[in-house]
Design an enzyme around this catalytic site. Structure first.
Site, short mmCIF file in Angstrom:
data_model
loop_
_atom_site.label_atom_id
_atom_site.label_comp_id
_atom_site.label_asym_id
_atom_site.label_seq_id
_atom_site.Cartn_x
_atom_site.Cartn_y
_atom_site.Cartn_z
N ASP A 88 -37.42 -11.03 -12.36
CA ASP A 88 -38.46 -11.06 -11.34
C ASP A 88 -39.82 -10.93 -12.01
O ASP A 88 -40.12 -9.90 -12.61
CB ASP A 88 -38.25 -9.92 -10.35
CG ASP A 88 -39.16 -9.99 -9.15
OD1 ASP A 88 -40.08 -10.83 -9.13
OD2 ASP A 88 -38.94 -9.19 -8.21
N ASN A 135 -38.68 -14.25 -1.57
CA ASN A 135 -38.95 -15.67 -1.32
C ASN A 135 -40.42 -16.03 -1.52
O ASN A 135 -40.99 -16.83 -0.80
CB ASN A 135 -38.47 -16.05 0.08
CG ASN A 135 -38.43 -17.56 0.32
OD1 ASN A 135 -38.76 -18.00 1.41
ND2 ASN A 135 -38.04 -18.36 -0.65
N CYS A 139 -33.97 -15.57 -3.67
CA CYS A 139 -34.38 -14.44 -4.51
C CYS A 139 -34.63 -13.27 -3.56
O CYS A 139 -34.14 -13.25 -2.45
CB CYS A 139 -35.58 -14.77 -5.40
SG CYS A 139 -37.14 -15.00 -4.53
N CYS A 146 -41.63 -15.86 -5.18
CA CYS A 146 -41.78 -16.15 -6.62
C CYS A 146 -40.69 -17.08 -7.13
O CYS A 146 -40.90 -18.28 -7.27
CB CYS A 146 -41.75 -14.87 -7.45
SG CYS A 146 -43.09 -13.71 -7.11
N ARG A 147 -39.53 -16.51 -7.41
CA ARG A 147 -38.47 -17.25 -8.08
C ARG A 147 -37.85 -18.35 -7.23
O ARG A 147 -37.69 -19.49 -7.69
CB ARG A 147 -37.37 -16.29 -8.56
CG ARG A 147 -37.84 -15.37 -9.66
CD ARG A 147 -36.80 -14.32 -10.00
NE ARG A 147 -36.80 -13.27 -8.97
CZ ARG A 147 -36.00 -12.23 -8.96
NH1 ARG A 147 -35.07 -12.11 -9.90
NH2 ARG A 147 -36.08 -11.32 -8.02
N SER A 148 -37.45 -18.04 -6.01
CA SER A 148 -36.76 -19.06 -5.21
C SER A 148 -37.68 -20.22 -4.81
O SER A 148 -37.24 -21.37 -4.86
CB SER A 148 -36.05 -18.45 -4.01
OG SER A 148 -36.91 -17.76 -3.15
#
Length: 163
Positions: free
Chosen positions: A127, A12, A9, A14-16
């Site tokens: 995001d 690195n 993401c 939140c999402r990933s």
């Protein structure tokens, strides 16, 4: 031979890392944890060395996932050791394909939600960083929704190597 997957993401945090934690759990549940290595990175280095966003950690823990994480920036040299690079949105996909050293490396990059048949045409995981907890919960739902299809694809690749 270990099959290596990296989720990417922006920062690195939140999402990933969320995708990493969920997919690592799916890999373990499938009995593939000795064959598949899972990690994550960001397209940028803004948060390098930081832990995951506390909201990411909270949503993961509330849903039974464990995460030990330190943010890092994706490096083009990693393509040679990775089998699959999973982008969380179209911007990450473009950025990763742009830095891929070869066409073969660029073909390793896929959008996470492309593995979710229910995703339709909207393949981006939004995001959640600038929003509230509901954005992190929505992110987790999207990650979980794509995990079964991703696991099936990875299992097929892993079994193809063993056969």
């Amino acid at each position: 031979m270990t099959y290596r997957v990296c989720f990417v993401c922006t920062g690195n945090i939140c999402r990933s890392p969320m995708a990493e934690a969920v997919f690592r759990a799916r890999v373990a549940e499938a009995g593939l944890d000795g064959l598949v290595e899972v990690d994550s990175a960001g397209t940028g280095g803004w948060h390098e060395g930081d832990g995951a966003d506390p909201r990411t950690v909270a949503v993961l823990e509330e849903n039974g996932y464990a995460l030990s994480h330190t943010a890092r920036q994706f490096q083009p040299s990693w393509f040679s050791r990775l089998d699959l690079v999973v982008a969380l949105d179209a911007g990450h996909l473009r950025a990763l394909r742009r830095i891929a050293p070869t066409e073969q490396d660029a073909r390793k990059v896929r959008l996470l939600r492309s593995y979710d048949p229910a995703a339709g045409d909207d393949l981006d995981v939004p995001d959640p960083y600038y929003g509230g907890a509901d954005g992190f919960e929505e992110c987790l739902e999207m990650v979980e929704g794509a995990s079964a299809g991703l696991l099936a694809a990875v299992r097929e690749d892993v079994e193809g190597r063993v056969a």
